[in-house]
Design an enzyme around this catalytic site. Sequence first.
Site, PDB file in Angstrom:
ATOM      1  N   CYS A   1      -4.515  -1.987  -1.597  1.00  0.00           N
ATOM      2  CA  CYS A   1      -4.690  -0.584  -1.938  1.00  0.00           C
ATOM      3  C   CYS A   1      -5.779  -0.511  -3.016  1.00  0.00           C
ATOM      4  O   CYS A   1      -5.607  -1.083  -4.099  1.00  0.00           O
ATOM      5  CB  CYS A   1      -3.358  -0.059  -2.483  1.00  0.00           C
ATOM      6  SG  CYS A   1      -3.472   1.545  -3.271  1.00  0.00           S
ATOM      7  N   ASN A   2      -6.871   0.140  -2.698  1.00  0.00           N
ATOM      8  CA  ASN A   2      -7.978   0.238  -3.670  1.00  0.00           C
ATOM      9  C   ASN A   2      -7.579   1.043  -4.896  1.00  0.00           C
ATOM     10  O   ASN A   2      -7.997   0.738  -6.011  1.00  0.00           O
ATOM     11  CB  ASN A   2      -9.185   0.922  -3.029  1.00  0.00           C
ATOM     12  CG  ASN A   2      -9.894   0.040  -2.029  1.00  0.00           C
ATOM     13  OD1 ASN A   2     -10.919  -0.546  -2.332  1.00  0.00           O
ATOM     14  ND2 ASN A   2      -9.354  -0.073  -0.838  1.00  0.00           N
ATOM     15  N   THR A   3      -6.775   2.088  -4.676  1.00  0.00           N
ATOM     16  CA  THR A   3      -6.402   2.970  -5.788  1.00  0.00           C
ATOM     17  C   THR A   3      -5.614   2.186  -6.837  1.00  0.00           C
ATOM     18  O   THR A   3      -5.926   2.237  -8.033  1.00  0.00           O
ATOM     19  CB  THR A   3      -5.583   4.167  -5.254  1.00  0.00           C
ATOM     20  OG1 THR A   3      -6.309   4.751  -4.175  1.00  0.00           O
ATOM     21  CG2 THR A   3      -5.339   5.201  -6.325  1.00  0.00           C
TER      22      THR A   3
ATOM     23  N   ASP B   1       0.875  -1.178   0.000  1.00  0.00           N
ATOM     24  CA  ASP B   1       0.000   0.000   0.000  1.00  0.00           C
ATOM     25  C   ASP B   1       0.912   1.229   0.000  1.00  0.00           C
ATOM     26  O   ASP B   1       2.133   1.109   0.114  1.00  0.00           O
ATOM     27  CB  ASP B   1      -0.910  -0.011   1.242  1.00  0.00           C
ATOM     28  CG  ASP B   1      -1.865   1.185   1.269  1.00  0.00           C
ATOM     29  OD1 ASP B   1      -2.401   1.531   0.200  1.00  0.00           O
ATOM     30  OD2 ASP B   1      -2.058   1.797   2.334  1.00  0.00           O
ATOM     31  N   SER B   2       0.284   2.408  -0.059  1.00  0.00           N
ATOM     32  CA  SER B   2       1.060   3.642  -0.017  1.00  0.00           C
ATOM     33  C   SER B   2       1.559   3.941   1.405  1.00  0.00           C
ATOM     34  O   SER B   2       2.468   4.737   1.579  1.00  0.00           O
ATOM     35  CB  SER B   2       0.183   4.800  -0.489  1.00  0.00           C
ATOM     36  OG  SER B   2      -0.943   4.910   0.368  1.00  0.00           O
TER      37      SER B   2
ATOM     38  N   CYS C   1     -11.022   2.472   0.528  1.00  0.00           N
ATOM     39  CA  CYS C   1      -9.591   2.796   0.669  1.00  0.00           C
ATOM     40  C   CYS C   1      -9.157   2.075   1.932  1.00  0.00           C
ATOM     41  O   CYS C   1      -9.859   2.137   2.956  1.00  0.00           O
ATOM     42  CB  CYS C   1      -9.406   4.302   0.822  1.00  0.00           C
ATOM     43  SG  CYS C   1      -7.743   4.785   1.344  1.00  0.00           S
ATOM     44  N   THR C   2      -8.036   1.371   1.853  1.00  0.00           N
ATOM     45  CA  THR C   2      -7.645   0.542   3.001  1.00  0.00           C
ATOM     46  C   THR C   2      -7.241   1.373   4.223  1.00  0.00           C
ATOM     47  O   THR C   2      -7.085   0.823   5.316  1.00  0.00           O
ATOM     48  CB  THR C   2      -6.501  -0.416   2.607  1.00  0.00           C
ATOM     49  OG1 THR C   2      -5.445   0.356   2.007  1.00  0.00           O
ATOM     50  CG2 THR C   2      -6.985  -1.468   1.628  1.00  0.00           C
ATOM     51  N   HIS C   3      -7.064   2.671   4.039  1.00  0.00           N
ATOM     52  CA  HIS C   3      -6.804   3.535   5.204  1.00  0.00           C
ATOM     53  C   HIS C   3      -8.063   3.714   6.069  1.00  0.00           C
ATOM     54  O   HIS C   3      -7.961   3.959   7.265  1.00  0.00           O
ATOM     55  CB  HIS C   3      -6.340   4.932   4.757  1.00  0.00           C
ATOM     56  CG  HIS C   3      -4.893   5.007   4.389  1.00  0.00           C
ATOM     57  ND1 HIS C   3      -4.414   4.531   3.195  1.00  0.00           N
ATOM     58  CD2 HIS C   3      -3.821   5.521   5.068  1.00  0.00           C
ATOM     59  CE1 HIS C   3      -3.101   4.753   3.141  1.00  0.00           C
ATOM     60  NE2 HIS C   3      -2.720   5.354   4.265  1.00  0.00           N
TER      61      HIS C   3
ATOM     62  N   GLY D   1      -3.669   8.326  -4.104  1.00  0.00           N
ATOM     63  CA  GLY D   1      -4.954   8.767  -4.650  1.00  0.00           C
ATOM     64  C   GLY D   1      -4.953  10.142  -5.293  1.00  0.00           C
ATOM     65  O   GLY D   1      -5.889  10.495  -6.006  1.00  0.00           O
TER      66      GLY D   1
HETATM   67  N1  DGL Z   1      -4.832   2.933   0.961  1.00  0.00           N
HETATM   68  C1  DGL Z   1      -4.836   3.135  -0.440  1.00  0.00           C
HETATM   69  C2  DGL Z   1      -6.180   2.831  -1.050  1.00  0.00           C
HETATM   70  O1  DGL Z   1      -6.798   1.873  -0.623  1.00  0.00           O
HETATM   71  C3  DGL Z   1      -4.079   4.355  -0.946  1.00  0.00           C
HETATM   72  C4  DGL Z   1      -4.502   5.666  -0.437  1.00  0.00           C
HETATM   73  C5  DGL Z   1      -3.612   6.803  -0.915  1.00  0.00           C
HETATM   74  O2  DGL Z   1      -2.391   6.697  -0.781  1.00  0.00           O
HETATM   75  O3  DGL Z   1      -4.149   7.780  -1.450  1.00  0.00           O
HETATM   76  O4  DGL Z   1      -6.644   3.478  -1.948  1.00  0.00           O
END
Ligand code: DGL
Length: 267
Positions: A72-74, A9-10, A184-186, A42
């Site tokens: 990471c969804n993005t 992920d990021s 978003c996994t965050h 993102g």
């Molecule tokens: N956690 C990631 C996601 O699921 C990336 C979020 C980001 O870095 O913008 O999209």
Amino acid sequence: MQGPVCLFDSGIGGLTVLKKLTNDFPLENYIYLADLARVPFGDRTKEDINKIVNEIFTWLMKFNPKMVIMACNTSSAVFDFKSLEFKSKINIPVYGMIESCAKEIAKSKYKKVSAWATKLATESNIYKKTIQNINPQIKVEEISCPKLVPMIEDLGFNPADKEEIVKEYLKMTSPESEALILGCTHYPHIANILLKQTKMDIIDPADCLIKELESSLTKVSNPELKRNVSLYTTAQSEKIEKFSRLYLCENYKTSLININKIYVQTS
Ligand code: DGL
């Protein structure tokens, strides 16, 4: 196949996926990469993400993984597999965050759902397209929440300000929506704030992915065997180490690495 499960992920977002994986599949070994040098993904372009994910895949392959999870969804939404520079060498399963969740929503009773996601993921309309492709009857609203990732990554962020920002996005969310997909996994890191402020069902796509992985990963728990989890980051290793100690309640080794020769700038 003995290799580790590799995920990336990021930043700290994918740790929400890692936590569920280590709970449910405790016998597996894991490699986690946080690309904190280039967070947030993102706000970047699709081209940036293609370059970044290519670099990450190239780096992860040296571990000889049994599978790669794009936590990471993005990246899951926009990464173009045709751009993979060494496609012929990847003969392992690659999972993203979207597909398994979209399948579950498509067969649910919901008439309308909202998906919160990053700017780039929202622009791709991935949740709407994937859910409606299976079940066109379900209305899907996608909301870009660009303030959430920087807020979650800032571990010193004031809790009252966090609640205000969450309220702001809830106001943009249709009152008819019965469920909110944390696209978003965050976002599972703020699930407790959300649960206080909304009656919508909160859907974490990681739960759907875990169900899908049940046939491929080892579920049996054996306290005699200690799994091996290694964390890597492209910046701020102390932050990952400290946060994972608090969040995952484990002292995992965290190494700082430099995978990228070209640092992609946010335009
Ligand atoms: N956690 C990631 C996601 O699921 C990336 C979020 C980001 O870095 O913008 O999209």
